[in-house]
Design a protein around this motif. Sequence first.
Motif, PDB file in Angstrom:
ATOM      1  N   LYS A 151      12.103  11.751  14.267  1.00 24.54           N
ATOM      2  CA  LYS A 151      11.505  10.461  13.932  1.00 24.54           C
ATOM      3  C   LYS A 151      12.535   9.350  13.768  1.00 24.54           C
ATOM      4  O   LYS A 151      12.269   8.360  13.081  1.00 24.54           O
ATOM      5  CB  LYS A 151      10.658  10.562  12.660  1.00 24.54           C
ATOM      6  CG  LYS A 151       9.574  11.622  12.708  1.00 24.54           C
ATOM      7  CD  LYS A 151       8.693  11.590  11.477  1.00 24.54           C
ATOM      8  CE  LYS A 151       7.603  12.635  11.565  1.00 24.54           C
ATOM      9  NZ  LYS A 151       6.632  12.557  10.461  1.00 24.54           N
ATOM     10  N   GLY A 152      13.691   9.475  14.384  1.00 25.98           N
ATOM     11  CA  GLY A 152      14.689   8.412  14.344  1.00 25.98           C
ATOM     12  C   GLY A 152      15.529   8.354  13.081  1.00 25.98           C
ATOM     13  O   GLY A 152      16.273   7.400  12.864  1.00 25.98           O
ATOM     14  N   PHE A 153      15.438   9.369  12.239  1.00 23.08           N
ATOM     15  CA  PHE A 153      16.218   9.409  11.005  1.00 23.08           C
ATOM     16  C   PHE A 153      17.597  10.027  11.233  1.00 23.08           C
ATOM     17  O   PHE A 153      17.774  10.870  12.116  1.00 23.08           O
ATOM     18  CB  PHE A 153      15.486  10.211   9.925  1.00 23.08           C
ATOM     19  CG  PHE A 153      14.323   9.487   9.317  1.00 23.08           C
ATOM     20  CD1 PHE A 153      13.042   9.639   9.835  1.00 23.08           C
ATOM     21  CD2 PHE A 153      14.496   8.650   8.220  1.00 23.08           C
ATOM     22  CE1 PHE A 153      11.958   8.960   9.284  1.00 23.08           C
ATOM     23  CE2 PHE A 153      13.424   7.989   7.652  1.00 23.08           C
ATOM     24  CZ  PHE A 153      12.161   8.135   8.188  1.00 23.08           C
ATOM     25  N   GLU A 154      18.535   9.610  10.419  1.00 23.26           N
ATOM     26  CA  GLU A 154      19.848  10.215  10.386  1.00 23.26           C
ATOM     27  C   GLU A 154      20.322  10.270   8.938  1.00 23.26           C
ATOM     28  O   GLU A 154      19.787   9.568   8.062  1.00 23.26           O
ATOM     29  CB  GLU A 154      20.855   9.433  11.233  1.00 23.26           C
ATOM     30  CG  GLU A 154      21.170   8.049  10.707  1.00 23.26           C
ATOM     31  CD  GLU A 154      22.209   7.322  11.545  1.00 23.26           C
ATOM     32  OE1 GLU A 154      22.332   7.614  12.760  1.00 23.26           O
ATOM     33  OE2 GLU A 154      22.901   6.453  10.985  1.00 23.26           O
ATOM     34  N   ALA A 155      21.303  11.119   8.689  1.00 26.78           N
ATOM     35  CA  ALA A 155      21.867  11.198   7.343  1.00 26.78           C
ATOM     36  C   ALA A 155      23.356  11.443   7.466  1.00 26.78           C
ATOM     37  O   ALA A 155      23.824  12.068   8.421  1.00 26.78           O
ATOM     38  CB  ALA A 155      21.202  12.312   6.535  1.00 26.78           C
ATOM     39  N   ARG A 192      19.003   7.546   6.459  1.00 27.86           N
ATOM     40  CA  ARG A 192      18.916   6.187   6.992  1.00 27.86           C
ATOM     41  C   ARG A 192      17.992   6.140   8.204  1.00 27.86           C
ATOM     42  O   ARG A 192      17.806   7.142   8.912  1.00 27.86           O
ATOM     43  CB  ARG A 192      20.301   5.681   7.409  1.00 27.86           C
ATOM     44  CG  ARG A 192      21.315   5.669   6.276  1.00 27.86           C
ATOM     45  CD  ARG A 192      22.525   4.852   6.631  1.00 27.86           C
ATOM     46  NE  ARG A 192      23.273   5.446   7.737  1.00 27.86           N
ATOM     47  CZ  ARG A 192      24.501   5.946   7.605  1.00 27.86           C
ATOM     48  NH1 ARG A 192      25.070   5.976   6.431  1.00 27.86           N
ATOM     49  NH2 ARG A 192      25.134   6.422   8.661  1.00 27.86           N
ATOM     50  N   LYS A 193      17.445   4.949   8.395  1.00 20.13           N
ATOM     51  CA  LYS A 193      16.700   4.675   9.621  1.00 20.13           C
ATOM     52  C   LYS A 193      16.882   3.198   9.928  1.00 20.13           C
ATOM     53  O   LYS A 193      16.705   2.355   9.045  1.00 20.13           O
ATOM     54  CB  LYS A 193      15.223   5.016   9.452  1.00 20.13           C
ATOM     55  CG  LYS A 193      14.434   4.885  10.757  1.00 20.13           C
ATOM     56  CD  LYS A 193      13.043   5.485  10.651  1.00 20.13           C
ATOM     57  CE  LYS A 193      12.347   5.427  12.016  1.00 20.13           C
ATOM     58  NZ  LYS A 193      10.996   6.050  11.987  1.00 20.13           N
ATOM     59  N   PRO A 194      17.242   2.849  11.154  1.00 20.28           N
ATOM     60  CA  PRO A 194      17.562   1.452  11.465  1.00 20.28           C
ATOM     61  C   PRO A 194      16.351   0.531  11.462  1.00 20.28           C
ATOM     62  O   PRO A 194      16.478  -0.648  11.137  1.00 20.28           O
ATOM     63  CB  PRO A 194      18.191   1.525  12.859  1.00 20.28           C
ATOM     64  CG  PRO A 194      17.865   2.865  13.395  1.00 20.28           C
ATOM     65  CD  PRO A 194      17.557   3.768  12.258  1.00 20.28           C
ATOM     66  N   SER A 195      15.172   1.066  11.787  1.00 23.33           N
ATOM     67  CA  SER A 195      13.990   0.211  11.861  1.00 23.33           C
ATOM     68  C   SER A 195      12.772   1.034  11.433  1.00 23.33           C
ATOM     69  O   SER A 195      12.344   1.957  12.136  1.00 23.33           O
ATOM     70  CB  SER A 195      13.801  -0.323  13.283  1.00 23.33           C
ATOM     71  OG  SER A 195      12.634  -1.114  13.370  1.00 23.33           O
ATOM     72  N   VAL A 196      12.217   0.686  10.303  1.00 22.05           N
ATOM     73  CA  VAL A 196      11.130   1.468   9.714  1.00 22.05           C
ATOM     74  C   VAL A 196       9.788   1.102  10.344  1.00 22.05           C
ATOM     75  O   VAL A 196       9.511  -0.071  10.607  1.00 22.05           O
ATOM     76  CB  VAL A 196      11.101   1.234   8.188  1.00 22.05           C
ATOM     77  CG1 VAL A 196       9.854   1.844   7.576  1.00 22.05           C
ATOM     78  CG2 VAL A 196      12.328   1.832   7.545  1.00 22.05           C
TER      79      VAL A 196
END
Lengths: 113, 114
Positions: free
Chosen positions: B61-65, B77-81
């Motif tokens: 879902k575009g998430f990173e940590a 983190r996610k650049p665009s929610v």
Amino acid sequence: DAMVIQNPRYQVTQFGKPVTLSCSQTLNHNVMYWYQQKSSQAPKLLFHYYDKDFNNEADTPDNFQSRRPNTSFCFLDIRSPGLGDAAMYLCATRGRTGAYEQYFGPGTRLTVT
Amino acid sequence: AQSVTQPDIHITVSEGASLELRCNYSYGATPYLFWYVQSPGQGLQLLLKYFSGDTLVQGIKGFEAEFKRSQSSFNLRKPSVHWSDAAEYFCAVVETGGGNKLTFGTGTQLKVEL
């Protein structure tokens, strides 16, 4: 798709009336966990099975029991539900080697009237 | 004993804005860390995990940590929610051995404003 299934999704029981919640998995994982999650709280581990070996958490009330008749199925029995046992009950599984992540089912919401 | 702290109980962001959810852990050895997401009335879904290697991990879902040992942190983190990201997010660390139990943080409830 391989998955963790919980039935029923919603369960209503009466105060003091025994209830059983069911979990099954098609992942062929050897470890199965039961968690209790109350509103706005983190899941709390009740017990887990490593294969057939049952491991109870020290603070799990005696009112909660579990059975695992085979690899695929695991049951949570609440012998005499109290109002404080109303919660979401989550089942999770984990594979045997090199994997620490747990895979959760959708949960069973238990209401005690 | 290990522990996980999520300092933010509630976070509200606008759709399209960036997101960072904080997680701090206490663990004696190299931690195995996870982020899970829980939509209302649902079970927990694994977003991503860190065991070793690259400290920036990508998830679904575009998430990173990013794992930062010096800060004992594993922030998500996610650049665009997106509005569909509204849910509760749990950070967790595994206690290796003895059933490999997960210790969860208290969770962060994310609200997304349209």
